[in-house]
Design an enzyme around this catalytic site. Structure first.
Site, PDB file in Angstrom:
ATOM      1  N   ASP A   1     -12.950   2.149   4.639  1.00 20.54           N
ATOM      2  CA  ASP A   1     -11.759   2.070   5.496  1.00 20.54           C
ATOM      3  C   ASP A   1     -12.104   1.473   6.848  1.00 20.54           C
ATOM      4  OD1 ASP A   1      -9.794   2.949   3.857  1.00 20.54           O
ATOM      5  OD2 ASP A   1      -9.872   5.034   4.498  1.00 20.54           O
TER       6      ASP A   1
ATOM      7  N   ASP B   1       0.841  -1.206   0.000  1.00 19.44           N
ATOM      8  CA  ASP B   1       0.000   0.000   0.000  1.00 19.44           C
ATOM      9  C   ASP B   1       0.871   1.249   0.000  1.00 19.44           C
ATOM     10  OD1 ASP B   1      -2.314   1.856   1.132  1.00 19.44           O
ATOM     11  OD2 ASP B   1      -3.276  -0.043   0.632  1.00 19.44           O
TER      12      ASP B   1
ATOM     13  N   ARG C   1      -5.761  16.260   3.814  1.00 18.53           N
ATOM     14  CA  ARG C   1      -4.696  15.264   3.974  1.00 18.53           C
ATOM     15  C   ARG C   1      -3.385  15.777   3.365  1.00 18.53           C
ATOM     16  NH1 ARG C   1      -3.616   9.017   2.314  1.00 18.53           N
ATOM     17  NH2 ARG C   1      -3.285   8.250   4.399  1.00 18.53           N
TER      18      ARG C   1
ATOM     19  N   LYS D   1      -4.238  -1.026  -6.669  1.00 23.99           N
ATOM     20  CA  LYS D   1      -5.262  -0.330  -5.873  1.00 23.99           C
ATOM     21  C   LYS D   1      -5.154   1.150  -6.233  1.00 23.99           C
ATOM     22  CE  LYS D   1      -6.452   0.541  -1.000  1.00 23.99           C
ATOM     23  NZ  LYS D   1      -6.035   0.200   0.373  1.00 23.99           N
ATOM     24  N   TRP D   2      -6.211   1.686  -6.824  1.00 24.02           N
ATOM     25  CA  TRP D   2      -6.214   3.073  -7.328  1.00 24.02           C
ATOM     26  C   TRP D   2      -6.980   3.933  -6.326  1.00 24.02           C
ATOM     27  CZ3 TRP D   2      -4.648   4.733 -12.486  1.00 24.02           C
ATOM     28  CH2 TRP D   2      -4.957   6.063 -12.763  1.00 24.02           C
ATOM     29  N   ASP D   3      -6.239   4.675  -5.517  1.00 23.21           N
ATOM     30  CA  ASP D   3      -6.842   5.406  -4.397  1.00 23.21           C
ATOM     31  C   ASP D   3      -7.072   6.880  -4.751  1.00 23.21           C
ATOM     32  OD1 ASP D   3      -7.753   5.813  -1.831  1.00 23.21           O
ATOM     33  OD2 ASP D   3      -5.899   5.204  -0.831  1.00 23.21           O
ATOM     34  N   MET D   4      -7.846   7.568  -3.939  1.00 24.69           N
ATOM     35  CA  MET D   4      -8.141   8.992  -4.153  1.00 24.69           C
ATOM     36  C   MET D   4      -8.652   9.516  -2.820  1.00 24.69           C
ATOM     37  SD  MET D   4     -10.659  11.322  -4.739  1.00 24.69           S
ATOM     38  CE  MET D   4     -11.275  12.479  -5.888  1.00 24.69           C
ATOM     39  N   ASN D   5      -7.882  10.425  -2.216  1.00 20.30           N
ATOM     40  CA  ASN D   5      -8.112  10.683  -0.801  1.00 20.30           C
ATOM     41  C   ASN D   5      -8.469  12.096  -0.379  1.00 20.30           C
ATOM     42  OD1 ASN D   5      -7.820   8.164   0.668  1.00 20.30           O
ATOM     43  ND2 ASN D   5      -5.790   8.100  -0.241  1.00 20.30           N
TER      44      ASN D   5
HETATM   45  C1  DGJ Z   1      -6.993   5.375   2.020  1.00 18.73           C
HETATM   46  C2  DGJ Z   1      -7.361   3.938   1.743  1.00 18.73           C
HETATM   47  O1  DGJ Z   1      -8.725   3.765   1.875  1.00 18.73           O
HETATM   48  C3  DGJ Z   1      -6.572   3.033   2.667  1.00 18.73           C
HETATM   49  O2  DGJ Z   1      -6.952   1.702   2.466  1.00 18.73           O
HETATM   50  C4  DGJ Z   1      -5.114   3.229   2.400  1.00 18.73           C
HETATM   51  O3  DGJ Z   1      -4.803   2.793   1.102  1.00 18.73           O
HETATM   52  C5  DGJ Z   1      -4.744   4.682   2.583  1.00 18.73           C
HETATM   53  N1  DGJ Z   1      -5.578   5.542   1.814  1.00 18.73           N
HETATM   54  C6  DGJ Z   1      -3.302   4.922   2.206  1.00 18.73           C
HETATM   55  O4  DGJ Z   1      -2.962   6.229   2.247  1.00 18.73           O
END
Ligand code: DGJ
Length: 733
Positions: free
Chosen positions: A549, A367, A444, A477-481
């Site tokens: 999460d 990750d 973030r 895993k393509w994330d976006m936070n």
């Molecule tokens: C948010 C994701 O939902 C988590 O599973 C993890 O990948 C974190 N980001 C990593 O920054």
């Protein structure tokens, strides 16, 4: 399945073995809506429902007919300004400042199959015979504007898809202020609105309320479809439950700002509209340009909510998701995030991988934290180069070592983001989404890349592709936070600024199309701080999504239950994590955690090297048990049996396509002393067949399990569960 046009009556009838949808060209040449629901064999007499009667204080749209009151007539793609005071489906501003429009029927085309939507995700067919489509072209003479409404009816599902396409044929520039995908008018009846709402860590609670006179809105203004509101709504009757009553589902295939709105007017009639959120939106359509709205998937069930969900599950699993993994069993994975967060190196990862291989896990996912100088969440997004302090031998080596253990290797990315503390930002500050002379709000510690810019799209495609080519990577895993703020692009002219959110998502879709087709062997999972973008748009590119999460087993009962309203289990990532749980500090047994996670795409997300011998043995048993049941979980029919939103218990089941295999889970949240007996009635079995429960060896009739039910043993302790597996039983002679 058929689409028929009755030329004399000017009625379109879309029909399959379960549903009818009926449209009429009204006397003013606009489109009227006659019916959507359970199949009606003949629709030609239904035009009697396209007029109303004189009403006090109303305006009529035909001077010879005081009963032709648009506000009291069901319309198909309504405008505002000509005596219908409900919210319209679209609003256009002409150069003279007027927002009046008058779209009249011009022509139509009926054809086999379903066309692709330009640049947008959509449900598809593999063979032309699977569906039939109708394009109705409407024309506004004063604006010289053509609008084509497209409808597709499926042969095998009680489902119709709809979208709209605007084409500016004239000389003037027109502002599309609102361009929704659909509007559906319902007659006067009591209806309730069902929505999936929540927040980070508690996504997709099922909420239901009666509609009263006025407007109810579900929407996102956050840039993505959001944790807060899912782009889904259903209208249901007050008496509709899981297995009886009518339900009308609306699901938008889109991942950015959206709106779903139900308006009940003073005659009790409800108008449901859905599409791109008109808030903070405008699209300047110049001469010769066109605009395509996203698609809405309309789903009708007369057998309650569970049937509506089955329709969505089957369609989204087989005709929205694409690629190699669409029909393939998904691997059991281990993800290091909650196990290590940013604190890892090659040695630590390989130790975890060795332990995971011992318990027969199939995929190791590395990750966040492997790139740039990322040791916490303050830096490096955008610098997609391996972090050599942590991983001096590189990703290629890590992948090889993990492959040697018999496992595949997967990698996390967050490609849409840019950290102010990154080489990319130092070089290209103009690439971040921003408004000139305004401070950009951080979330973030990061900003969002401006994916409306072609160069940014190219950068992401190049960086991600290079990494994926250099190491043997089987999963991404393509994330976006973060949510979007200061919606603006330094590249767009002032009169195009409010196009940013839609241009962003079009850019994202282009990037995803390019990367997923360049790497067809890779399994992609989307994520947005968990389930912040769990929507059909993303599922078109990536067949699974990290559901939330929040990995706590009790919380997950609600999250997975709510998510199942629209999305199939094959789309839901579900992990067993450590206790006390990192989100809610609750401790649940390893069994309960597995019994919940194994009803989705199973993974583990903990430091497996810290488990004791007993736990390791249990995990190995779980992983191998899951391998036996996963095809049932990932491709079976899901039944919601007991809602965690309504009681201290939850239950659900999977039934295989041929009804020969069943998996049932029953969960207790809090224990009580000397409790009442619990019994669970199953659904969807073959009443004439016998089933053997595998652990006890007991034989049950299908009818017995559905009508009497199965007795739940006394569950001891908080957070406890029981899972039954049944198989078809044929007595030996
Ligand atoms: C948010 C994701 O939902 C988590 O599973 C993890 O990948 C974190 N980001 C990593 O920054």
């Amino acid at each position: 399945m058929s689409i028929k046009y009755d030329q004399k009556k000017k009625i379109f009838h879309l029909k399959n073995k379960e549903i009818s949808y009926v449209i009429k060209v009204l006397k003013n040449e606009q489109l009227g809506h006659l019916y959507w629901g359970k199949k009606i064999e003949k629709a030609e007499r239904m035009d009697r429902y396209s007029s109303s009667q004189l009403r006090p204080y109303e305006a009529y749209a035909d001077e010879d007919d005081t009963g032709f009151i648009l506000e009291n007539i069901a319309r198909e793609y309504p405008s505002f300004g000509q005596s219908d005071f409900r919210e319209p489906a679209y609003q256009i501003e002409a150069e003279n400042g007027s927002i009046i429009s008058d779209l009249k029927y011009q022509e139509h085309q009926i054809y086999a199959g379903k066309k692709k939507l330009n640049g947008l995700p959509a449900v598809y067919v593999e063979q032309k015979e699977e569906a039939e489509s109708l394009d109705i072209t409407l024309y506004d003479e004063a604006l010289d504007l053509e609008v084509t409404l497209t409808y597709t009816i499926f042969r095998d599902y009680p489902i119709i898809t709809r979208s709209a396409h605007f084409n500016n044929k004239g000389e003037q520039k027109i502002n599309l202020k609102k361009v929704l995908s659909i509007s559906v008018d319902f007659e006067n009846r009591d209806l309730e609105l069902l929505q999936l709402s929540g927040a980070w860590g508690r996504e997709r609670d099922i909420i239901r309320r009666p509609l009263e006179q006025g407007i109810t809105i579900i929407d996102s203004k956050r840039g993505g479809s959001s944790h807060q509101q899912n782009p889904f709504a259903a209208l249901v009757e007050p008496e509709t439950d899981e297995y009886s009553g009518e339900a009308y589902g609306f699901s938008l295939v889109y991942s950015a700002n959206f709106i779903a709105q139900a308006e009940r007017n003073h005659y009790g009639k409800t108008r449901m509209t859905m599409g791109i959120n008109p808030f903070n939106f405008n699209w300047l359509l110049e001469k010769g340009q066109s605009f395509q709205t996203p698609e809405v998937v309309l789903n009708y069930s007369d057998q309650g909510l569970n049937k509506m969900s089955h329709n969505y599950h089957q369609l989204y699993r087989s005709r929205l998701a694409r690629g190699k993994y669409r029909d393939q069993e998904r691997p059991v994975l281990i993800n290091n995030w909650e196990g290590t967060y940013f604190d890892f190196d090659t040695d630590k990862i390989l130790k975890m991988a060795e332990a995971a291989a011992e318990v027969d896990i199939e995929l190791f996912v590395l990750d966040d934290g492997w790139f740039g100088e990322r040791n916490d969440d303050t830096s490096s997004l955008g610098d997609w180069y391996v972090n050599e302090d942590k991983l001096p031998e590189g990703l290629g080596y890590l992948a090889e070592e993990i492959n040697k253990l018999g496992m595949d290797f997967g990698l996390w990315f967050e490609p849409e983001m840019i950290s102010p503390d990154s080489d990319l930002y130092r070089e290209h500050p103009e690439w971040a989404i921003q408004v000139e002379d305004r401070q950009s709000t951080l979330s973030r510690q990061q900003l969002i890349l401006d994916l409306s810019r072609r160069k940014v799209q190219e950068y992401i495609i190049e960086r991600v592709s290079t990494i994926l080519t250099k190491a043997n990577i089987s999963y991404v895993k393509w994330d976006m936070n973060r949510p979007m703020t200061e919606f603006g692009s330094l590249e767009l002219e002032a009169d195009h600024q409010r196009e940013l959110n839609h241009r962003y998502v079009l850019g994202l879709y282009r990037v995803l199309e390019e990367i997923t087709s360049r790497f067809p062997e890779i399994l992609f999972e989307s994520c947005a701080g968990g389930g912040g973008r769990f929507d059909p748009g993303m599922l078109y590119y990536m067949p699974q999504t990290w559901t939330s999460d929040d990995t706590d087993a009790v919380e997950r009962l609600k999250i997975q239950y709510g998510t199942s309203m629209v999305y199939p289990a094959s789309a839901m990532g579900a992990h067993v994590s450590a206790v006390p749980n990192h989100q809610v500090e609750r401790s649940t047994s390893l069994k309960m955690r597995y019994d919940v996670a194994s009803f989705g795409n199973l993974g583990y997300e903990l430091d497996i090297t810290e488990l004791n011998k007993e736990e390791i043995k249990a995990v190995k048993r779980q992983v191998n048990n899951y391998k036996e049941i996963r095809s049932l979980v990932q491709f079976g029919d899901f039944y919601r049996l007991k809602s965690p939103f309504e009681s201290n218990f939850a239950a659900w089941s999977y039934v295989g396509e041929d009804k020969e295999e069943i998996l049932v889970g029953f969960y207790q949240v809090l224990a009580s002393p000397n409790p009442r007996e619990q019994k669970l009635r199953l659904k969807g079995l073959d009443a004439d067949q016998e089933y053997k429960e595998l652990e006890s060896g007991e034989i049950y009739g299908g009818d017995e399990l559905m009508n009497y039910g199965i007795k739940v043993p006394h569950l001891k302790g908080d957070f406890s569960s029981v899972v039954w597996r049944f198989k078809k039983y044929i007595p030996s002679k």
